[in-house]
Design an enzyme around this catalytic site. Sequence first.
Site, PDB file in Angstrom:
ATOM      1  N   CYS A 142     -29.026  46.809  72.604  1.00 46.64           N
ATOM      2  CA  CYS A 142     -29.869  46.555  73.782  1.00 46.64           C
ATOM      3  C   CYS A 142     -29.078  46.709  75.079  1.00 46.64           C
ATOM      4  O   CYS A 142     -29.539  47.355  76.025  1.00 46.64           O
ATOM      5  CB  CYS A 142     -30.471  45.164  73.685  1.00 46.64           C
ATOM      6  SG  CYS A 142     -29.287  43.886  73.172  1.00 46.64           S
ATOM      7  N   HIS A 222     -30.736  39.467  78.905  1.00 50.91           N
ATOM      8  CA  HIS A 222     -29.356  39.656  79.366  1.00 50.91           C
ATOM      9  C   HIS A 222     -29.396  39.979  80.869  1.00 50.91           C
ATOM     10  O   HIS A 222     -30.373  40.567  81.348  1.00 50.91           O
ATOM     11  CB  HIS A 222     -28.700  40.872  78.703  1.00 50.91           C
ATOM     12  CG  HIS A 222     -28.593  40.810  77.207  1.00 50.91           C
ATOM     13  ND1 HIS A 222     -27.893  39.830  76.542  1.00 50.91           N
ATOM     14  CD2 HIS A 222     -29.064  41.641  76.249  1.00 50.91           C
ATOM     15  CE1 HIS A 222     -27.940  40.067  75.222  1.00 50.91           C
ATOM     16  NE2 HIS A 222     -28.653  41.158  75.028  1.00 50.91           N
TER      17      HIS A 222
HETATM   18  P1  NAD Z   1     -33.243  39.443  62.718  1.00 48.90           P
HETATM   19  O1  NAD Z   1     -32.377  38.501  61.999  1.00 48.90           O
HETATM   20  O2  NAD Z   1     -34.231  38.910  63.696  1.00 48.90           O
HETATM   21  O3  NAD Z   1     -34.065  40.329  61.676  1.00 48.90           O
HETATM   22  C1  NAD Z   1     -33.482  40.870  60.535  1.00 48.90           C
HETATM   23  C2  NAD Z   1     -34.485  40.794  59.414  1.00 48.90           C
HETATM   24  O4  NAD Z   1     -33.967  41.449  58.269  1.00 48.90           O
HETATM   25  C3  NAD Z   1     -34.818  39.351  59.007  1.00 48.90           C
HETATM   26  O5  NAD Z   1     -36.212  39.236  58.854  1.00 48.90           O
HETATM   27  C4  NAD Z   1     -34.090  39.192  57.669  1.00 48.90           C
HETATM   28  O6  NAD Z   1     -34.746  38.282  56.817  1.00 48.90           O
HETATM   29  C5  NAD Z   1     -34.173  40.601  57.138  1.00 48.90           C
HETATM   30  N1  NAD Z   1     -33.193  40.916  56.101  1.00 48.90           N
HETATM   31  C6  NAD Z   1     -32.011  40.336  55.826  1.00 48.90           C
HETATM   32  N2  NAD Z   1     -31.404  40.956  54.790  1.00 48.90           N
HETATM   33  C7  NAD Z   1     -32.230  41.955  54.408  1.00 48.90           C
HETATM   34  C8  NAD Z   1     -32.172  42.935  53.387  1.00 48.90           C
HETATM   35  N3  NAD Z   1     -31.116  43.035  52.570  1.00 48.90           N
HETATM   36  N4  NAD Z   1     -33.198  43.809  53.272  1.00 48.90           N
HETATM   37  C9  NAD Z   1     -34.271  43.744  54.093  1.00 48.90           C
HETATM   38  N5  NAD Z   1     -34.389  42.811  55.079  1.00 48.90           N
HETATM   39  C10 NAD Z   1     -33.367  41.947  55.232  1.00 48.90           C
HETATM   40  O7  NAD Z   1     -32.273  40.497  63.394  1.00 48.90           O
HETATM   41  P2  NAD Z   1     -32.614  41.409  64.645  1.00 48.90           P
HETATM   42  O8  NAD Z   1     -32.319  40.649  65.874  1.00 48.90           O
HETATM   43  O9  NAD Z   1     -33.952  42.034  64.477  1.00 48.90           O
HETATM   44  O10 NAD Z   1     -31.455  42.492  64.524  1.00 48.90           O
HETATM   45  C11 NAD Z   1     -31.577  43.609  63.662  1.00 48.90           C
HETATM   46  C12 NAD Z   1     -30.625  44.674  64.139  1.00 48.90           C
HETATM   47  O11 NAD Z   1     -30.994  45.051  65.461  1.00 48.90           O
HETATM   48  C13 NAD Z   1     -29.159  44.243  64.221  1.00 48.90           C
HETATM   49  O12 NAD Z   1     -28.345  45.376  63.996  1.00 48.90           O
HETATM   50  C14 NAD Z   1     -29.024  43.822  65.668  1.00 48.90           C
HETATM   51  O13 NAD Z   1     -27.706  43.852  66.148  1.00 48.90           O
HETATM   52  C15 NAD Z   1     -29.893  44.866  66.323  1.00 48.90           C
HETATM   53  N6  NAD Z   1     -30.396  44.501  67.641  1.00 48.90           N
HETATM   54  C16 NAD Z   1     -30.826  43.229  67.882  1.00 48.90           C
HETATM   55  C17 NAD Z   1     -31.270  42.896  69.151  1.00 48.90           C
HETATM   56  C18 NAD Z   1     -31.711  41.514  69.471  1.00 48.90           C
HETATM   57  O14 NAD Z   1     -31.545  41.088  70.589  1.00 48.90           O
HETATM   58  N7  NAD Z   1     -32.312  40.780  68.570  1.00 48.90           N
HETATM   59  C19 NAD Z   1     -31.300  43.861  70.154  1.00 48.90           C
HETATM   60  C20 NAD Z   1     -30.906  45.161  69.857  1.00 48.90           C
HETATM   61  C21 NAD Z   1     -30.433  45.470  68.588  1.00 48.90           C
END
Ligand code: NAD
Length: 357
Positions: A142, A222
């Site tokens: 992000c 942020h």
């Molecule tokens: P999150 O924890 O909200 O969501 C991840 C989901 O994946 C959860 O529902 C979890 O239960 C599920 N999960 C866990 N293990 C799994 C598996 N083996 N198979 C399938 N599903 C599984 O995380 P998020 O914030 O959505 O982040 C996801 C990615 O996006 C990360 O790489 C993060 O760095 C990136 N990201 C996050 C943000 C943010 O601010 N939240 C912003 C940009 C990028």
Amino acid sequence: MIRVGINGYGTIGKRVADAVAAQPDMRLVGVTKTRPNYAAEAALRRGYDMYAAIADRADEFDAAGIDVAGSLPDLLDAVDVVVDCCPSGVGARNRSTYETHGVPAVFQGGEDADVADASFAARTSFEAVRDAAADAVRVVSCNTTGLARLLAPLEEAYGIEKARVTLIRRGGDPGETDRGPINDVVPDPATIPSHHGPDVNTVLPDVDVDTAALKAPVTAMHTHSVNVTLRATPTADAVRDLFAGERRLFVIPEGAGIDGAGKLKEYAMDRGRPRGDLWENCLWAESVEVSGRDLYLFENVHQEADVVPENVDAIRAMVTDVPAAESVERTNEALGVGVESLLSDDGQTCDPIAADD
Ligand code: NAD
């Protein structure tokens, strides 16, 4: 129709699922969950087919009254591309599964750059990713997405000698009750530069950028404090006009009464944005200041939302020949990206003795 599967239905996954479902040229085949919790129920209510991320747990979904259409391998066999939205590090472990099924994959910015053949930001690297014919692409984080969107037009219009950015990062997302800090502002990392500058260079290789990052006890957005030494001396108005021409940047009009993330999110909800999402960088018009060749400004980035349109464009870059500008336009139209405010810079100002006093 491009058939898309989402593996990992959390903060990013649920939003990417909605964005994919909104595209005229894409079909959301289904999403995975690891367990049948509230988010699984919500997905089902949205009409999304549910797949068990872990095959052995399919019975748990049945027991909870949530029908599953299959497990992850079934989903992979039914799609043209998978978007991995699993927690950081899990994506890297999933890569070989996607390869086994011969499915191109989009990863997220929490993964190291080497999880994929190329990194992606629509504003800077759509064509490069297309040319690379990559089977695995990482949409940058992000913060990196926000910086790429901001720095690319500056580099094109004026040239960048050096960019310095201090990032005040949200401690966690609103739903992350286990994150912090609670009552502190923590250099994170305490070493400089933070990883964000090098990450920007994965999508904007020629820009010299240093970043320093702190973590604050807030959840909404942020904040970036930006200083860019340009190779030219534009006026502040010219820079504001440049940004106003970028649909994924929102120049907050002076006098709009928006003084921070709280009011930005309130404005997004008032405007009917799903989940109060702001897909655009939000930068304060009056913070844009030019002194000699030095540009200063403040912007906010909604961490849960800004990468969402990027994921949609990454899919088109990988598995279609739709040109970059057309893809971005299509994504923007389908989602409603681009904040048009009726308040111009010379518009209404806030009367300090207002009705709510
Ligand atoms: P999150 O924890 O909200 O969501 C991840 C989901 O994946 C959860 O529902 C979890 O239960 C599920 N999960 C866990 N293990 C799994 C598996 N083996 N198979 C399938 N599903 C599984 O995380 P998020 O914030 O959505 O982040 C996801 C990615 O996006 C990360 O790489 C993060 O760095 C990136 N990201 C996050 C943000 C943010 O601010 N939240 C912003 C940009 C990028």
